[in-house]
Design a protein around this motif. Structure first.
Motif, PDB file in Angstrom:
ATOM      1  N   MET A 151       0.695  -1.267  -0.050  1.00 44.54           N
ATOM      2  CA  MET A 151       0.186   0.057  -0.162  1.00 44.54           C
ATOM      3  C   MET A 151       0.864   1.442  -0.022  1.00 44.54           C
ATOM      4  SD  MET A 151      -2.567  -1.771  -0.086  1.00 44.54           S
ATOM      5  CE  MET A 151      -3.680  -0.303  -0.119  1.00 44.54           C
ATOM      6  N   GLY A 152       2.149   1.176   0.085  1.00 42.79           N
ATOM      7  CA  GLY A 152       3.037   2.406   0.159  1.00 42.79           C
ATOM      8  C   GLY A 152       3.173   2.983   1.415  1.00 42.79           C
ATOM      9  N   GLN A 153       2.720   2.372   2.482  1.00 42.26           N
ATOM     10  CA  GLN A 153       3.108   3.027   3.602  1.00 42.26           C
ATOM     11  C   GLN A 153       4.224   2.565   4.172  1.00 42.26           C
ATOM     12  OE1 GLN A 153      -0.770   1.438   4.988  1.00 42.26           O
ATOM     13  NE2 GLN A 153      -1.485   3.643   5.395  1.00 42.26           N
ATOM     14  N   PHE A 154       5.080   3.363   4.479  1.00 34.29           N
ATOM     15  CA  PHE A 154       6.310   3.038   5.303  1.00 34.29           C
ATOM     16  C   PHE A 154       6.535   3.976   6.371  1.00 34.29           C
ATOM     17  CE2 PHE A 154       7.081   5.157   1.664  1.00 34.29           C
ATOM     18  CZ  PHE A 154       7.604   6.384   1.766  1.00 34.29           C
TER      19      PHE A 154
ATOM     20  N   LEU B 229      -8.090  20.731  -2.952  1.00 34.78           N
ATOM     21  CA  LEU B 229      -7.452  22.095  -2.555  1.00 34.78           C
ATOM     22  C   LEU B 229      -7.426  22.399  -1.005  1.00 34.78           C
ATOM     23  CD1 LEU B 229      -9.148  24.285  -5.355  1.00 34.78           C
ATOM     24  CD2 LEU B 229      -6.685  23.592  -5.157  1.00 34.78           C
ATOM     25  N   ALA B 230      -8.459  21.784  -0.296  1.00 30.88           N
ATOM     26  CA  ALA B 230      -8.470  21.872   0.937  1.00 30.88           C
ATOM     27  C   ALA B 230      -7.564  21.149   1.672  1.00 30.88           C
ATOM     28  CB  ALA B 230     -10.009  21.845   1.705  1.00 30.88           C
ATOM     29  N   SER B 231      -7.169  19.945   1.410  1.00 33.89           N
ATOM     30  CA  SER B 231      -6.296  19.168   1.912  1.00 33.89           C
ATOM     31  C   SER B 231      -4.799  19.702   1.821  1.00 33.89           C
ATOM     32  CB  SER B 231      -6.252  17.870   1.225  1.00 33.89           C
ATOM     33  OG  SER B 231      -5.676  17.777   0.109  1.00 33.89           O
ATOM     34  N   GLY B 232      -4.492  20.795   0.971  1.00 32.08           N
ATOM     35  CA  GLY B 232      -3.148  21.066   0.452  1.00 32.08           C
ATOM     36  C   GLY B 232      -2.428  20.244  -0.383  1.00 32.08           C
TER      37      GLY B 232
ATOM     38  N   LEU C 245       0.544  13.189   0.679  1.00 34.81           N
ATOM     39  CA  LEU C 245       0.048  11.852  -0.039  1.00 34.81           C
ATOM     40  C   LEU C 245       0.264  10.775   0.758  1.00 34.81           C
ATOM     41  CD1 LEU C 245       0.791  12.902  -3.696  1.00 34.81           C
ATOM     42  CD2 LEU C 245      -1.451  13.305  -2.184  1.00 34.81           C
ATOM     43  N   ALA C 246       1.212  10.568   1.669  1.00 37.08           N
ATOM     44  CA  ALA C 246       1.611   9.426   2.365  1.00 37.08           C
ATOM     45  C   ALA C 246       1.746   9.636   4.040  1.00 37.08           C
ATOM     46  CB  ALA C 246       3.147   9.012   1.939  1.00 37.08           C
TER      47      ALA C 246
ATOM     48  N   ARG D 220      -2.778   3.397  -1.943  1.00 41.26           N
ATOM     49  CA  ARG D 220      -4.031   2.957  -2.490  1.00 41.26           C
ATOM     50  C   ARG D 220      -5.020   4.323  -2.740  1.00 41.26           C
ATOM     51  NH1 ARG D 220      -4.416   2.057   2.978  1.00 41.26           N
ATOM     52  NH2 ARG D 220      -5.733   2.959   4.215  1.00 41.26           N
ATOM     53  N   ARG D 221      -4.385   5.633  -2.292  1.00 42.87           N
ATOM     54  CA  ARG D 221      -5.196   6.808  -2.511  1.00 42.87           C
ATOM     55  C   ARG D 221      -4.334   7.492  -3.233  1.00 42.87           C
ATOM     56  NH1 ARG D 221      -7.821   9.610   2.448  1.00 42.87           N
ATOM     57  NH2 ARG D 221      -8.632  11.024   0.743  1.00 42.87           N
ATOM     58  N   LEU D 222      -3.352   6.949  -3.961  1.00 40.50           N
ATOM     59  CA  LEU D 222      -2.473   8.059  -4.641  1.00 40.50           C
ATOM     60  C   LEU D 222      -2.928   8.391  -6.248  1.00 40.50           C
ATOM     61  CD1 LEU D 222       0.396   9.583  -4.980  1.00 40.50           C
ATOM     62  CD2 LEU D 222       1.147   7.273  -5.749  1.00 40.50           C
TER      63      LEU D 222
END
Length: 491
Positions: free
Chosen positions: A10-13, A64-67, A292-293, A302-304
């Motif tokens: 899932m790309g999480q480290f 946009l709100a997430s930055g 993003l991570a 998975r949300r990228l």
């Protein structure tokens, strides 16, 4: 002691024991540069042509709100419309043949083009490199260019009329091996021009002639007589001290695919800080990889893709909504659909996940993450090309016509369709993105170990270069040399 976990699917480290610390750093993230009203206006504008308008408006506004997606920020309040993402222009000075009394008519011509851009709050760079090609004599180049600089300071403000350049909004650029470089550098102190920023374009021919021992501490004074080394040392010293003098490597933009042809690099873009064709229309946005991570919020690979898909669609829609200042820019925007996705926050990501920048595994993990982002952006541009058509400047019909005799018409169309993209340009990364934006967990010099990650960019630029003062002069020179080497040795 718990060991560093390997990147999962899932790309999480992150280490489980460090998630509390990461949570604290997550709360300290800077707020987006666009305020809520600007975000809403941009989201409405970008979603206006969508069949599911309300759905995409919500998606764009949340993005946009997430930055994660933002306007390029330099500490100033950005515009509220689409010009917040399309507010920089590079023009090229041209000597008019009818200008027989010096430079006044030529300066008046370029000033009339610059004035409406500056009055609208746009940033403009005027490249002065062509001046000697049309106006200077080889026997008296220095004094003639000095006369030109004097005329520029005297006439340019009056031709702007009531428009007064804001600090940081006007830039002039010049190639570093130009004979008038000493006089050009004096423009930095020109109060009549609002002390403009100077972009010095560093040509490959100068960099390739530099010696490896250019640091003054390791050289004799007599060795400085060699021009390339002397020019390099002086320019790096000045740019290290003065934030208004920027060094821009030559031709760092690669074709996005083998179907794209390379373009002339004629001007410096005043905010993105890379070379581009003159009078080219760019939509530039900032993509913060550190947002993003997030192992705390569960945002991983998975949300990228959904985030990047929405961001690229947002940019593609806005290209058609920008009120480009003149017809040639509108034409270039429609033909080439240039998007510069400035990836930032690499150093912030490393700190938030408590990675050691000196560890080779950290470099591998970040490089894998950025490579995945690039592949997603290219796939999404290809998907948009299938739905909306590739950028017209690609010349699909001509490509099919050239391939048809060898592959047959249907196979030629299939090959071109599979490799066509919606945009001529996409991913831009600066070497300054590898450094944290705030207080770092490690010494600043340690983050230079992450520099090879920028090699995945389509365009290497100098955006965010105000962090250069955190490095000693010697390390700054080395970083610039390594950046040039990476830009020259990509795929």
């Amino acid at each position: 002691m718990p060991k560093l976990e390997t990147v999962n699917s899932m790309g999480q480290f992150a280490r489980p024991s460090d998630r509390g610390a990461a949570a604290g750093r997550t709360q300290a993230l800077a707020q987006p540069s666009l305020d809520l009203s600007s975000q809403k206006r941009l989201a409405i504008l970008a979603a206006a042509g969508e069949p599911r308008r309300e759905h995409w408006q919500r998606r764009f506004q949340c993005l946009l709100a997430s930055g994660a997606i933002d306007a390029l920020s330099d500490g100033q309040v950005p515009d509220t419309g689409a010009s917040a993402l399309a507010g920089q222009f590079g023009l090229r000075f041209r000597k008019l043949r009818a200008d027989r009394d010096g430079f006044s008519a030529s300066i008046a011509c370029i000033a009339k083009r610059v004035a409406p851009l500056l009055s609208a709050g746009r940033k403009v760079c005027v490249d002065l490199t062509p001046v000697p090609d049309d106006t200077l004599k080889q026997s008296n180049s220095d004094s003639d260019f000095a006369a030109f600089c004097t005329a520029l300071q005297a006439h340019f403000p009056s031709f702007l009329g009531s428009t007064k350049p804001r600090p940081g909004h006007l830039m002039f650029s010049l190639l570093a091996d130009h004979p008038g470089l000493p006089d050009f550098m004096k423009l930095r102190e020109a109060e009549s021009l609002a002390c403009p920023y100077l972009g010095v374009r560093i040509p490959n021919r100068l960099m390739s002639r530099l010696r490896f021992d250019t640091d003054e501490a390791n050289r004799n004074d007599s060795a400085c007589a060699e021009k390339p080394d002397s020019v390099w040392e002086q320019l790096t010293r000045i740019s290290h001290q003065d934030p208004g003098v920027v060094l821009i490597p030559e031709a760092t933009t690669l074709p996005l695919s083998d179907l794209h042809s390379s373009e002339l690099c004629e001007v410096a873009m005043p905010q993105s800080l890379f070379e581009a064709p003159a009078d080219s229309a760019w939509l530039a946005l900032q993509l913060d990889v550190s947002r993003l991570a997030d192992p705390i919020a569960g945002i991983g690979f998975r949300r990228l893709r959904p985030i990047l898909r929405a961001g690229l669609r947002f940019a593609d829609n806005l290209i058609d909504c920008v009120d480009w200042p003149w017809a040639s820019l509108r034409l270039d925007a429609m033909l080439n659909r240039r998007v510069a996705v400035h990836l930032v926050g690499i150093g912030d990501l490393v700190d938030r996940l408590d990675l050691n920048p000196l560890d080779f595994k950290s470099l591998q993990l970040v490089a894998r993450w950025l490579g995945s982002m690039k592949r997603v952006l290219i796939r999404e541009s290809a998907a948009l090309a299938r739905r909306r058509g590739p950028f017209p400047g690609l010349g699909v019909n001509d490509l099919v016509r050239n391939l048809a005799p060898h592959y047959g018409l249907k196979d030629a169309e299939r090959l071109i369709r599979q490799r066509s993209l919606r945009h001529r340009h996409l991913l831009a990364i600066s070497p300054w993105a590898i450094f944290p934006s705030a207080a770092s967990n490690h010494p600043t010099i340690d983050y230079c170990n992450l520099l090879p990650t920028i090699a995945c960019a389509d365009t290497i630029n100098m955006y965010g270069d105000r962090k250069r003062h955190a490095l000693p002069l010697r390390d700054y020179r080395r970083l610039m040399r390594m950046t040039w080497a990476l830009s020259r040795n990509r795929r």
